[in-house]
Write a protein that holds these residues in place. Structure first.
Motif, PDB file in Angstrom:
ATOM      1  N   ALA A  13      36.521  39.295  40.217  1.00 30.67           N
ATOM      2  CA  ALA A  13      35.720  40.303  40.915  1.00 30.67           C
ATOM      3  C   ALA A  13      36.517  41.572  41.146  1.00 30.67           C
ATOM      4  CB  ALA A  13      35.230  39.767  42.259  1.00 30.67           C
ATOM      5  N   MET A  14      37.837  41.481  41.034  1.00 30.94           N
ATOM      6  CA  MET A  14      38.711  42.632  41.248  1.00 30.94           C
ATOM      7  C   MET A  14      39.508  42.941  39.980  1.00 30.94           C
ATOM      8  SD  MET A  14      38.041  43.234  44.417  1.00 30.94           S
ATOM      9  CE  MET A  14      37.533  42.442  45.959  1.00 30.94           C
ATOM     10  N   ILE A  15      38.887  42.764  38.820  1.00 25.95           N
ATOM     11  CA  ILE A  15      39.587  42.777  37.547  1.00 25.95           C
ATOM     12  C   ILE A  15      40.396  44.057  37.330  1.00 25.95           C
ATOM     13  CG2 ILE A  15      37.559  43.653  36.294  1.00 25.95           C
ATOM     14  CD1 ILE A  15      38.444  41.824  33.941  1.00 25.95           C
ATOM     15  N   LEU A  16      39.877  45.238  37.661  1.00 26.64           N
ATOM     16  CA  LEU A  16      40.627  46.478  37.482  1.00 26.64           C
ATOM     17  C   LEU A  16      41.613  46.716  38.612  1.00 26.64           C
ATOM     18  CD1 LEU A  16      38.419  49.424  36.156  1.00 26.64           C
ATOM     19  CD2 LEU A  16      40.245  48.194  35.001  1.00 26.64           C
ATOM     20  N   LEU A  17      41.244  46.294  39.799  1.00 23.56           N
ATOM     21  CA  LEU A  17      42.073  46.541  40.967  1.00 23.56           C
ATOM     22  C   LEU A  17      43.336  45.701  40.966  1.00 23.56           C
ATOM     23  CD1 LEU A  17      41.875  48.300  43.546  1.00 23.56           C
ATOM     24  CD2 LEU A  17      40.885  46.304  44.696  1.00 23.56           C
ATOM     25  N   PHE A  18      43.243  44.503  40.394  1.00 27.03           N
ATOM     26  CA  PHE A  18      44.341  43.551  40.473  1.00 27.03           C
ATOM     27  C   PHE A  18      45.037  43.315  39.134  1.00 27.03           C
ATOM     28  CE2 PHE A  18      42.349  41.056  44.299  1.00 27.03           C
ATOM     29  CZ  PHE A  18      42.595  42.140  45.112  1.00 27.03           C
ATOM     30  N   ASP A  19      45.064  44.315  38.248  1.00 29.32           N
ATOM     31  CA  ASP A  19      45.775  44.118  36.993  1.00 29.32           C
ATOM     32  C   ASP A  19      46.726  45.276  36.702  1.00 29.32           C
ATOM     33  OD1 ASP A  19      44.092  46.109  36.130  1.00 29.32           O
ATOM     34  OD2 ASP A  19      43.016  44.898  34.673  1.00 29.32           O
ATOM     35  N   ASP A  20      47.599  45.065  35.745  1.00 29.30           N
ATOM     36  CA  ASP A  20      48.621  46.035  35.341  1.00 29.30           C
ATOM     37  C   ASP A  20      48.435  46.384  33.874  1.00 29.30           C
ATOM     38  OD1 ASP A  20      49.993  46.082  37.816  1.00 29.30           O
ATOM     39  OD2 ASP A  20      51.174  44.321  37.286  1.00 29.30           O
TER      40      ASP A  20
END
Length: 392
Positions: A73-80
């Motif tokens: 649900a937070m795929i962009l927020l929680f990736d590098d």
């Protein structure tokens, strides 16, 4: 202040006062009673430095995110990078000014309809205007119908609450993983059905996702993220704007007399009561930061709401000034994770303020219990805002 607990009743009653006290100490705060090692930072300079530096501070919160059940649900927020770069590039054109210009008429029409329906009535602004406008706008991009608004609102509220509580828990809480899992499964089913029936010839975000190099699972996860991120934040922005203008009628009069201040009013609302109070990064190495030892794997909490009121950066930081310049607030974060939808959120808020000015609308609170604040420590959220908006 010897302790700092964002889950405490004291913080809930006076968050900005607590953040100011911690900022005044002049160094980070190491949490000792949480499930993982957290370090909170409060100054504008510290927050900005961490947010800008993705080489040393990761957005991948790994196991703690999975345990909270938030996952994709937070795929962009929680990736590098490189995954973050690839996924963001797949959709970023849809959030550029040229693409958003095509939505301007639809947004203004929806604003006009909602304000006409509410004219002169006592309404809960959050549920009657802010949420429907926000969800219908992101709905244009994701093929969401008006009939789905209440269901969508329920999903995003639940996910925002889980995200807000997860980091600061003193002990494990199984309900989070269960609640997040059931919510995300419902959202996955919803978007999988949308994708199966979608007309790929349409020039919307769902079509872009399907035509991109992303996998089908990634496309569904991105749709869930866009829905979550595009709803709660903008709903809160619109609600806070109205409340601030009611609380500062002199600034509302100033705005009516100078519509060119619309952009400044939006940025000042974002600075003073931005939707997210904090965001986190994970240290990639052992280091010393502002006099505190940081260990590899520590989660550093950047308190945006504190940095936005840092008196070393903002003159009279607790004052609402719609003409404040410069206003380099942190509410959309910084660096590679600068909020992708920031221009969309501002477009919705600008359309709303423009309609208020056009109709010389009056704003007033209704009743003794007109305002109810969310108890989510992560967000400056309103769960109820009973107002009367009267257009002339």
């Amino acid at each position: 202040m010897n302790t700092f607990d964002p889950l405490s009743p004291e913080f809930a009653r006076a968050p900005f006062e607590h953040l100011a006290a911690m900022r005044g100490i002049g160094k980070p705060y190491v949490h000792t009673n949480t499930l993982k090692r957290l370090v909170s930072i409060f100054s504008y300079a510290d927050c900005d430095a961490v947010l800008q530096d993705h080489e040393n501070w990761s957005s991948d919160r790994g196991e703690s995110v999975r345990k909270a059940g938030l996952g994709d649900a937070m795929i962009l927020l929680f990736d590098d990078p490189p995954d973050h770069t690839r996924r963001r590039n797949a959709v970023k054109r849809q959030f550029m000014p040229t693409a958003l210009a095509g939505m301007k008429t639809a947004i203004e029409s929806r604003v006009g309809q909602l304000l006409a329906d509410a004219n002169g009535k006592a309404i809960d602004f959050v549920t009657a205007i802010a949420a429907p406008l926000t969800i219908s706008t992101i709905g244009l991009m994701l093929s969401i119908e008006d009939d789905d608004i209440e269901r969508v609102r329920g999903w995003t509220e639940k996910l925002a609450r889980i995200d807000g509580l997860a980091n600061f828990l003193h002990q494990p809480d199984d309900w989070m993983e269960q609640a997040a899992s059931s919510t995300l499964n419902e959202m996955a089913d919803f978007f999988s059905a949308k994708i199966r029936s979608h007309d790929g010839q349409r020039n919307d975000l769902l079509s872009v996702l399907l035509a991109s190099e992303l996998s089908r699972d990634e496309a569904v996860s991105m749709a869930k993220f866009m829905l979550h991120a595009g709803n709660e934040t903008t709903t809160n922005l619109l609600s806070q704007l109205v409340l601030l203008l009611i609380e500062h009628q002199d600034q509302y009069a100033r705005l009516k007399a100078g519509p060119e201040l619309i952009s400044g009013a939006i940025d000042e609302a974002l600075r003073l009561r931005g939707s997210f109070r904090e965001t986190e990064r994970v240290s990639k190495l052992d280091c010393e930061f502002s006099g505190v030892k940081i260990l590899k794997g520590d989660t550093v909490v950047t308190w945006l709401a504190s940095g936005n009121r840092d008196p070393s950066v903002f003159v009279e930081p607790d004052r609402f000034d719609i003409a404040r310049q410069p206003n380099r607030h942190l509410s959309f974060a910084r660096g590679i994770h600068t909020c992708l939808g920031n221009m969309l959120a501002k477009s919705e808020a600008a359309a709303f303020l423009g309609a208020l000015i056009q109709h010389d609308a009056t704003l007033e609170l209704v009743g003794d219990n007109a305002v109810t604040w969310s108890d989510n420590p992560l967000m400056n959220g309103l769960t109820k805002l009973v107002v009367r908006i009267t257009q002339k």
